[in-house]
Design an enzyme around this catalytic site. Structure first.
Site, PDB file in Angstrom:
ATOM      1  N   SER A   1       0.819  -1.215   0.000  1.00  0.00           N
ATOM      2  CA  SER A   1       0.000   0.000   0.000  1.00  0.00           C
ATOM      3  C   SER A   1       0.851   1.263   0.000  1.00  0.00           C
ATOM      4  CB  SER A   1      -0.912   0.005   1.223  1.00  0.00           C
ATOM      5  OG  SER A   1      -0.154   0.031   2.407  1.00  0.00           O
TER       6      SER A   1
ATOM      7  N   GLU B   1      -4.844   0.609  -7.735  1.00  0.00           N
ATOM      8  CA  GLU B   1      -3.765   1.474  -8.218  1.00  0.00           C
ATOM      9  C   GLU B   1      -2.727   0.597  -8.912  1.00  0.00           C
ATOM     10  OE1 GLU B   1      -3.792   5.134  -4.979  1.00  0.00           O
ATOM     11  OE2 GLU B   1      -2.683   3.327  -4.458  1.00  0.00           O
TER      12      GLU B   1
ATOM     13  N   HIS C   1      -2.124  -2.240  -6.256  1.00  0.00           N
ATOM     14  CA  HIS C   1      -2.595  -1.938  -4.905  1.00  0.00           C
ATOM     15  C   HIS C   1      -4.121  -1.934  -4.834  1.00  0.00           C
ATOM     16  CE1 HIS C   1      -3.324   1.063  -1.478  1.00  0.00           C
ATOM     17  NE2 HIS C   1      -3.260  -0.145  -1.000  1.00  0.00           N
TER      18      HIS C   1
ATOM     19  N   ASN D   1      -3.442   6.467  -0.397  1.00  0.00           N
ATOM     20  CA  ASN D   1      -2.896   6.504   0.966  1.00  0.00           C
ATOM     21  C   ASN D   1      -2.045   7.740   1.214  1.00  0.00           C
ATOM     22  OD1 ASN D   1      -4.180   4.275   1.925  1.00  0.00           O
ATOM     23  ND2 ASN D   1      -2.531   2.863   1.397  1.00  0.00           N
TER      24      ASN D   1
END
Lengths: 256, 257
Positions: free
Chosen positions: B132, B165, B153, B206
């Site tokens: 992540s 992602e 991800h 994130n």
């Protein structure tokens, strides 16, 4: 002053925010005196309140309120260009836009207006500013009622969004904070209590969203991803209703 | 390699993410070999895939898939403790946890596992990491397949959240990026293309949530508002489904139970 003592609310500015705040208040049973500069602006305010995307007409059609409630609410609304009509209000909510500067908000203009209104409006009235980011103490400083001057930051569309940030300065009395929190409850809003700090930081939500926007721009500037993909990532990855590059148009443009 | 050449996917790690990824892949028609360290972990993985909050059984009850589709999907799933069982996979998706309750991910562990795996898995297979936040090039560097090593991800719960992602290093081939994008589509996911950068920055989602969380923490530390009010402000002011500050409750870490 107790929350029951608030009968008539003066709203300064008949734009997107002032109109939505007025609409919320009259529907909740308050008399509202909404002031702006021209009859043309005020006519548009009333039209938006009734026929706009989040207006009363749509509310009646969707069963949110009855036609009778709308008629009664509108009977509580006074639209005026005369600042003197605000003098007997129990609470003033300032929601002035950017003025000639073309910005979303204009601090010198707010200071000027509060300086004037402080002389006109009855002494015991509470003053509130709907500014979305200016330090409340800076605005209170031009008045002689710092102990009853508070931030009351609504979100757009004001009659739909449930949040109100209640921003307290070092000078404001605890009972005034509580009156505002009770008023929010009566208006059907959820309030959060925010300490005023220097530097025009944007309270809670706009400050955090500002940090989000800055980081999102960095991601794009560094060539990591496109703005569209950044928006997609936050919507699909975190279930945000809109991405960092998508907000603002509605509130600024009046929601169409 | 074309997306049609991907028949069998190896998933490394059968935790919350690895399980959700496996569930998605078998339901989309892929064979999955899911590897973790013990039979106990794997039994829990299978139970979560079937009976968990976002499991196949609930999906059948809510009409998301039929019992027949569920049975066929489960027949495509191989759970194993033997790393050798991954050797013929066309794609490896690494989803290894932190190996301790304190951390979500563990970079040295990922490096170690990818080094081993690179010797073992067939040369043309694509390697993907579900990390992540770790820089993908750092992970790819321990392998001899940097041109087919990519970030993939997912968001939790992996079989529910639409976003993937896809993170591309300077070394990865364009056709591998495109293959992963097509695979995402086959999984029913929407992919975004993210350039890999040094520094373990957290890609898009994130990284931006990290900025929101840092600012939220500052607001609390400065005594401006409580953590609860900060979360309320973002939920009611911007319609976020949850606030930026963790206040407990089910999550990816706790397994959504």
């Amino acid at each position: 002053m107790k929350v029951e003592d608030i009968k008539t609310i003066g709203v300064i500015g008949g734009g997107v925010m002032g109109g939505g705040i007025s609409q919320t208040a009259i529907l909740a049973g308050y008399n509202v005196v909404c002031r702006d500069l021209t009859d043309e602006i005020l006519a548009k305010t009333k039209d938006t309140m009734i026929n706009g995307r989040f207006g009363f007409k749509g509310g009646v059609e969707r069963g949110k309120q009855t036609q009778e409630q709308v008629d009664q609410a509108l009977a509580r609304l006074t639209l005026t260009t005369k600042v003197e009509d605000l003098k007997d209000c129990d609470l003033i909510i300032e929601a002035i836009g950017g003025g000639d500067a073309g910005g979303l908000e204009n601090k010198p203009l707010k200071l000027k207006v509060f300086g004037e209104v402080d002389k006109i409006v009855k002494k015991e009235a509470i003053f509130a500013s709907n500014t979305s980011f200016f330090t409340i103490a800076d605005i209170a400083a031009v008045t002689e009622r710092k102990d009853r001057f508070i931030g009351m930051h609504w979100f757009s569309p004001a009659n739909i969004m449930r949040l109100v940030e209640v921003i307290y300065t070092a000078d404001v009395k605890e009972e005034v904070i509580q009156v505002m929190e009770e008023l929010c409850a009566k208006l059907g809003k959820t309030s959060v209590r925010v300490k005023d700090v220097p530097g025009d930081t944007g309270f809670i939500a706009n400050r955090i969203f500002g940090a989000v926007g800055a980081e999102a721009r960095k991601v794009v500037d560094e060539g990591i991803a496109s703005p569209q993909d950044v928006d997609t990532a936050m919507k699909l990855g975190f279930n945000w209703p809109a991405g960092p590059f998508e907000l603002g148009a509605g509130a600024r443009g009046g929601w169409g | 390699m074309k997306v049609e050449d991907i028949k069998t996917i190896g998933v490394l790690g059968a935790g919350v993410m690895g399980g959700g990824i496996s569930q998605t892949a078998i339901l989309a028609g892929y064979n999955v070999v899911c590897r973790d360290l013990t039979d106990e972990i794997l039994a829990k993985t299978k139970d979560t895939i079937v009976n968990g909050r976002f499991g196949l059984k609930g999906g059948v009850e809510r009409g998301k898939q039929t019992q027949e589709q569920m049975d066929q999907a489960l027949a495509r799933l191989t759970l194993t403790t033997k790393v050798e069982d991954l050797k013929d996979c066309d794609l490896i998706i690494e989803a290894i946890g932190g190996a301790s309750p304190q951390e979500i991910e563990n970079k040295p562990l990922k490096l170690k596992v990818f080094t081993e795996l690179d010797q073992l898995v067939k040369k043309d297979a694509v390697f993907a990491s579900n990390s992540s936040r770790f820089t993908i090039a750092d992970l790819a560097a321990v392998t001899d397949r940097k041109d087919r090593f990519i970030g993939m991800h997912w968001f939790s719960p992996a079989n529910i959240m639409k976003l993937v992602e896809v993170i591309h290093t300077p070394d990865v081939k364009e056709d591998v990026i495109q293959l992963m994008e097509e695979l995402c589509k086959n999984f029913g996911k929407t992919s975004v293309r993210v350039k890999d950068v040094p520094g373990d920055t957290g890609f898009i989602g994130n990284r931006i949530m990290g900025a929101a969380r840092r600012e939220a923490q500052k607001i609390v530390e400065e005594g401006i508002a409580t953590a609860e009010d900060v979360n309320t402000a973002m939920m009611l002011g911007f319609n976020w489904p949850v606030g930026p500050l963790p206040l407990g409750g089910p999550s990816a870490r706790s397994g959504w139970q």
